[in-house]
Design a protein around this motif. Structure first.
Motif, short mmCIF file in Angstrom:
data_model
loop_
_atom_site.label_atom_id
_atom_site.label_comp_id
_atom_site.label_asym_id
_atom_site.label_seq_id
_atom_site.Cartn_x
_atom_site.Cartn_y
_atom_site.Cartn_z
N ASN A 3 -19.52 11.30 2.12
CA ASN A 3 -20.38 11.25 0.94
C ASN A 3 -20.58 9.79 0.51
OD1 ASN A 3 -21.76 11.54 -1.45
ND2 ASN A 3 -20.15 12.66 -2.52
N GLY A 4 -21.68 9.21 0.90
CA GLY A 4 -21.93 7.81 0.59
C GLY A 4 -22.14 7.54 -0.88
N ASN A 5 -22.42 8.59 -1.66
CA ASN A 5 -22.63 8.42 -3.10
C ASN A 5 -21.37 8.69 -3.91
OD1 ASN A 5 -25.43 7.87 -2.78
ND2 ASN A 5 -25.81 10.06 -2.51
N CYS A 6 -20.27 8.89 -3.22
CA CYS A 6 -19.02 9.21 -3.91
C CYS A 6 -18.65 8.11 -4.90
CB CYS A 6 -17.91 9.38 -2.89
SG CYS A 6 -16.29 9.64 -3.62
N LYS A 7 -18.23 8.52 -6.09
CA LYS A 7 -17.80 7.59 -7.12
C LYS A 7 -16.29 7.69 -7.28
CE LYS A 7 -22.01 6.35 -8.16
NZ LYS A 7 -22.50 4.99 -7.85
N CYS A 8 -15.61 6.60 -7.03
CA CYS A 8 -14.15 6.61 -7.13
C CYS A 8 -13.70 5.19 -7.42
CB CYS A 8 -13.54 7.11 -5.83
SG CYS A 8 -11.75 6.92 -5.74
N ARG A 9 -12.80 5.02 -8.37
CA ARG A 9 -12.35 3.68 -8.74
C ARG A 9 -11.50 3.04 -7.65
NH1 ARG A 9 -10.01 3.54 -14.66
NH2 ARG A 9 -10.59 1.35 -14.41
N MET A 10 -11.05 3.83 -6.69
CA MET A 10 -10.25 3.32 -5.58
C MET A 10 -11.05 3.25 -4.28
SD MET A 10 -7.19 2.47 -6.50
CE MET A 10 -6.37 2.43 -4.90
N LYS A 11 -12.34 3.52 -4.35
CA LYS A 11 -13.17 3.64 -3.15
C LYS A 11 -13.07 2.41 -2.25
CE LYS A 11 -17.94 4.67 -1.74
NZ LYS A 11 -19.29 5.02 -2.24
N LEU A 40 0.66 10.50 1.90
CA LEU A 40 1.02 9.68 0.75
C LEU A 40 2.54 9.65 0.57
CD1 LEU A 40 -1.79 10.90 -1.67
CD2 LEU A 40 -1.83 8.96 -0.09
N PRO A 41 3.05 8.67 -0.18
CA PRO A 41 4.52 8.52 -0.31
C PRO A 41 5.19 9.76 -0.88
CG PRO A 41 3.36 6.60 -1.19
CD PRO A 41 2.32 7.65 -0.94
N ARG A 42 6.17 10.28 -0.16
CA ARG A 42 6.95 11.42 -0.64
C ARG A 42 8.20 10.91 -1.33
NH1 ARG A 42 7.96 16.27 3.29
NH2 ARG A 42 7.95 17.38 1.31
N LYS A 43 8.61 11.60 -2.38
CA LYS A 43 9.77 11.16 -3.14
C LYS A 43 10.78 12.30 -3.25
CE LYS A 43 6.93 7.86 -5.63
NZ LYS A 43 6.41 7.37 -6.92
N ASP A 44 12.03 11.92 -3.30
CA ASP A 44 13.10 12.90 -3.48
C ASP A 44 13.93 12.45 -4.68
OD1 ASP A 44 15.20 14.64 -3.40
OD2 ASP A 44 15.57 14.46 -1.25
N TYR A 45 13.66 13.07 -5.82
CA TYR A 45 14.34 12.69 -7.06
C TYR A 45 15.78 13.18 -7.11
CZ TYR A 45 9.61 11.55 -8.70
OH TYR A 45 8.35 11.02 -8.84
N LYS A 56 -1.93 3.87 -1.68
CA LYS A 56 -1.51 5.27 -1.49
C LYS A 56 -0.90 5.84 -2.77
CE LYS A 56 -0.88 5.33 3.52
NZ LYS A 56 0.04 5.65 4.64
N GLU A 57 -0.12 5.03 -3.47
CA GLU A 57 0.49 5.51 -4.71
C GLU A 57 -0.56 5.77 -5.78
OE1 GLU A 57 3.52 2.65 -5.64
OE2 GLU A 57 5.06 3.83 -4.59
N MET A 58 -1.59 4.93 -5.84
CA MET A 58 -2.66 5.14 -6.81
C MET A 58 -3.45 6.41 -6.47
SD MET A 58 -2.29 2.87 -9.08
CE MET A 58 -3.82 3.13 -9.99
#
Length: 232
Positions: free
Chosen positions: A182-190, A222-227, A110-112
């Motif tokens: 989309n079966g042809n999707c290109k993603c390094r995290m797929k 995705l992770p929410r942050k409170d700085y 999720k962070e990536m």
């Protein structure tokens, strides 16, 4: 008549806007430490100007105007990337899990993905990126957005509309979460996104809250942050 300070406390501001301001800085700035510094500087500026705030504008307008000024300063050295660069990057080898026995794999994935979404927003210049963030994630009206950016409302509408179409076109072709069909999707995290079925979490939100834009949903998934937490 009661003053703003008698009806609004800094604790109220921190509770209502801490995560939103952190989100703006996180999406504006790729390096997390710099994003944290920016968000915390916003808090410093809010504390300094709070005694003189007279309520002549909405609280949100006051806060996001300060956020704009600080975030734009911290983001001045951010790299502007092209969609061509993003496409070429997505075609590289899949990312491997870090060699860490204590790794929370789901959190890492999720962070990536969160970093990837921020990276995609960097195909816009700083002002356009900020406008899209405040419009699509913070949910500001075009009128309030124009006031914060000190731009004509029609120009702001055109800016955000054109940019949104550009980003949607790219994500339809490249983002497994945005377009899981989309079966042809290109993603390094797929591979990892499919392993935890991240798209299902987005679909659950769609079925629960109805029509909502993708980046807004991402703030729910995705992770929410409170700085600001470290400063309170």
């Amino acid at each position: 008549m009661l003053s703003v300070q008698q009806t609004l406390s800094l604790e109220d501001v921190a509770r209502d806007y801490g995560k939103l301001v952190s989100m703006v800085c996180r999406r504006m700035i790729l390096e997390e430490e710099t994003a944290r510094d920016a968000a915390q500087q916003v808090w410093v500026e809010i504390v300094k100007s709070f005694p003189s705030f007279r309520g002549e504008s909405k609280v949100s307008t006051w806060i996001y105007t300060i956020t704009r000024r600080v975030a734009m300063e911290y983001a001045k050295n951010e790299r502007l990337v092209s969609t061509r660069f993003l496409r070429e990057y997505s075609l590289k080898d899949e990312l491997d899990l870090p060699d860490n026995t204590d790794l929370d794999k789901t959190l890492w994935i999720k962070e990536m993905c969160d970093k990837c979404l921020t990276g995609m927003l960097h195909c816009f210049d700083n002002e356009t990126r900020l406008a899209c963030i405040l419009r699509d994630i913070a949910g500001l009206s075009y009128g309030e957005l124009a006031e914060i950016l000190e731009r004509d409302e029609a120009a702001v509408r055109q800016m955000t509309s054109r940019s949104k179409k550009k980003l949607q076109s790219f994500m339809l072709d490249r983002c497994t979460v945005y377009n899981p069909g989309n079966g042809n999707c290109k993603c390094r995290m797929k591979k990892w996104v499919k392993e935890i079925d991240l798209a299902k979490e987005y679909e659950k939100i769609r079925s629960t809250v109805g029509r909502v834009n993708f980046y807004k949903m991402s703030e729910m998934v995705l992770p929410r942050k409170d700085y600001w937490e470290a400063l309170l």
